[in-house]
Design a protein around this motif. Structure first.
Motif, PDB file in Angstrom:
ATOM      1  N   UNK A 163       0.805  -1.216   0.000  1.00  0.00           N
ATOM      2  CA  UNK A 163       0.000   0.000   0.000  1.00  0.00           C
ATOM      3  C   UNK A 163       0.838   1.266   0.000  1.00  0.00           C
ATOM      4  N   UNK A 164       1.840   1.315   0.876  1.00  0.00           N
ATOM      5  CA  UNK A 164       2.600   2.551   1.044  1.00  0.00           C
ATOM      6  C   UNK A 164       3.918   2.248   1.749  1.00  0.00           C
ATOM      7  N   UNK A 165       4.823   3.193   1.659  1.00  0.00           N
ATOM      8  CA  UNK A 165       6.086   3.143   2.382  1.00  0.00           C
ATOM      9  C   UNK A 165       6.133   4.392   3.249  1.00  0.00           C
ATOM     10  N   UNK A 166       6.574   4.240   4.476  1.00  0.00           N
ATOM     11  CA  UNK A 166       6.653   5.399   5.373  1.00  0.00           C
ATOM     12  C   UNK A 166       7.613   6.446   4.798  1.00  0.00           C
ATOM     13  N   UNK A 167       7.466   7.666   5.247  1.00  0.00           N
ATOM     14  CA  UNK A 167       8.294   8.754   4.715  1.00  0.00           C
ATOM     15  C   UNK A 167       9.784   8.557   5.020  1.00  0.00           C
ATOM     16  N   UNK A 168      10.105   7.860   6.112  1.00  0.00           N
ATOM     17  CA  UNK A 168      11.516   7.593   6.417  1.00  0.00           C
ATOM     18  C   UNK A 168      12.015   6.300   5.765  1.00  0.00           C
ATOM     19  N   UNK A 169      11.168   5.632   4.986  1.00  0.00           N
ATOM     20  CA  UNK A 169      11.482   4.412   4.224  1.00  0.00           C
ATOM     21  C   UNK A 169      11.931   3.263   5.121  1.00  0.00           C
ATOM     22  N   UNK A 170      11.371   3.179   6.293  1.00  0.00           N
ATOM     23  CA  UNK A 170      11.710   2.097   7.224  1.00  0.00           C
ATOM     24  C   UNK A 170      10.555   1.123   7.432  1.00  0.00           C
ATOM     25  N   UNK A 171       9.349   1.453   6.910  1.00  0.00           N
ATOM     26  CA  UNK A 171       8.174   0.604   7.111  1.00  0.00           C
ATOM     27  C   UNK A 171       7.410   0.501   5.797  1.00  0.00           C
ATOM     28  N   UNK A 172       7.055  -0.730   5.428  1.00  0.00           N
ATOM     29  CA  UNK A 172       6.204  -0.991   4.274  1.00  0.00           C
ATOM     30  C   UNK A 172       4.834  -1.403   4.796  1.00  0.00           C
ATOM     31  N   UNK A 173       3.799  -0.728   4.319  1.00  0.00           N
ATOM     32  CA  UNK A 173       2.437  -1.070   4.723  1.00  0.00           C
ATOM     33  C   UNK A 173       1.826  -1.948   3.646  1.00  0.00           C
ATOM     34  N   UNK A 174       1.275  -3.087   4.076  1.00  0.00           N
ATOM     35  CA  UNK A 174       0.667  -4.014   3.126  1.00  0.00           C
ATOM     36  C   UNK A 174      -0.749  -4.354   3.582  1.00  0.00           C
ATOM     37  N   UNK A 175      -1.546  -4.802   2.623  1.00  0.00           N
ATOM     38  CA  UNK A 175      -2.855  -5.368   2.929  1.00  0.00           C
ATOM     39  C   UNK A 175      -2.724  -6.860   2.673  1.00  0.00           C
ATOM     40  N   UNK A 176      -3.083  -7.659   3.657  1.00  0.00           N
ATOM     41  CA  UNK A 176      -3.047  -9.118   3.531  1.00  0.00           C
ATOM     42  C   UNK A 176      -4.455  -9.662   3.719  1.00  0.00           C
ATOM     43  N   UNK A 177      -4.862 -10.541   2.821  1.00  0.00           N
ATOM     44  CA  UNK A 177      -6.204 -11.124   2.920  1.00  0.00           C
ATOM     45  C   UNK A 177      -6.291 -12.170   4.022  1.00  0.00           C
ATOM     46  N   UNK A 178      -5.184 -12.830   4.310  1.00  0.00           N
ATOM     47  CA  UNK A 178      -5.166 -13.890   5.321  1.00  0.00           C
ATOM     48  C   UNK A 178      -4.157 -13.505   6.398  1.00  0.00           C
ATOM     49  N   UNK A 179      -4.624 -12.764   7.388  1.00  0.00           N
ATOM     50  CA  UNK A 179      -3.734 -12.271   8.440  1.00  0.00           C
ATOM     51  C   UNK A 179      -4.275 -12.627   9.813  1.00  0.00           C
ATOM     52  N   UNK A 180      -4.700 -13.869   9.977  1.00  0.00           N
ATOM     53  CA  UNK A 180      -5.170 -14.307  11.296  1.00  0.00           C
ATOM     54  C   UNK A 180      -4.030 -14.185  12.308  1.00  0.00           C
ATOM     55  N   UNK A 181      -2.806 -14.454  11.846  1.00  0.00           N
ATOM     56  CA  UNK A 181      -1.615 -14.290  12.683  1.00  0.00           C
ATOM     57  C   UNK A 181      -0.713 -13.247  12.014  1.00  0.00           C
ATOM     58  N   UNK A 182      -0.868 -11.966  12.383  1.00  0.00           N
ATOM     59  CA  UNK A 182      -0.085 -10.912  11.728  1.00  0.00           C
ATOM     60  C   UNK A 182       1.424 -11.111  11.828  1.00  0.00           C
ATOM     61  N   UNK A 183       1.892 -11.647  12.954  1.00  0.00           N
ATOM     62  CA  UNK A 183       3.336 -11.873  13.101  1.00  0.00           C
ATOM     63  C   UNK A 183       3.838 -12.918  12.116  1.00  0.00           C
ATOM     64  N   UNK A 184       3.047 -13.928  11.835  1.00  0.00           N
ATOM     65  CA  UNK A 184       3.439 -14.946  10.856  1.00  0.00           C
ATOM     66  C   UNK A 184       3.526 -14.343   9.457  1.00  0.00           C
TER      67      UNK A 184
END
Length: 156
Positions: free
Chosen positions: A117-138
């Protein structure tokens, strides 16, 4: 770089000797790679062959993930019960250059069920949309240890 150019020259030579087509160019590239790999003077002092193995390993990993993700989504679409647990996740990045981040975002977006979806302004975080994220850490671990690690090995 010289080894890549030599490999390309061998591929074009092979395609010129045979009927010039994309298929013969690919066959010539593989044959040229094998010829250069068998040449001890070239193979011992060159990282070209290491990068070739890393690229092949990444391609196989991506294809495996592509098939697995496609089957999972197909099963979910074709069965009456929906198992989707969508979420927007923040993935901390080890990738630092624009090329590394872009490549990771493209690979994530090409995998069915995930979208960058997006990258943070400091380019240290990528934001994603996941359809199957019952366990976000996995999901985070899968992207970091799967795609990002392989991309960084390939590009650095």
């Amino acid at each position: 770089m010289r080894t890549l150019l030599g490999n390309l020259a061998l591929a074009v030579g092979w395609a010129a000797i045979t009927h010039f087509s994309v298929a013969n160019l690919l066959v010539g590239f593989v044959l040229g790679y094998l010829i250069l790999w068998a040449s001890p003077s070239v193979a011992q002092r060159n990282t070209y062959f290491l990068r070739g193995r890393q690229l092949a390993g990444f391609a196989l990993f991506f294809l495996q993930d592509l098939v697995r993700s496609t089957l999972r989504i197909s099963h979910d679409v074709l069965t009456p019960a929906h198992r989707m647990t969508p979420a927007v996740l923040a993935i901390p990045l080890d990738a630092r250059t624009d090329g590394e981040i872009t490549f990771l975002a493209l690979v994530v977006s090409l995998s069915p069920g995930t979208l960058a979806l997006d990258v943070s302004s400091d380019r240290r975080v990528l934001y994603i949309h996941a359809m199957y994220a019952a366990d976000p850490e996995a999901v985070r671990r899968g992207i970091k240890q799967g795609f990002e690690r392989r991309i960084l090995e390939l590009l650095r």
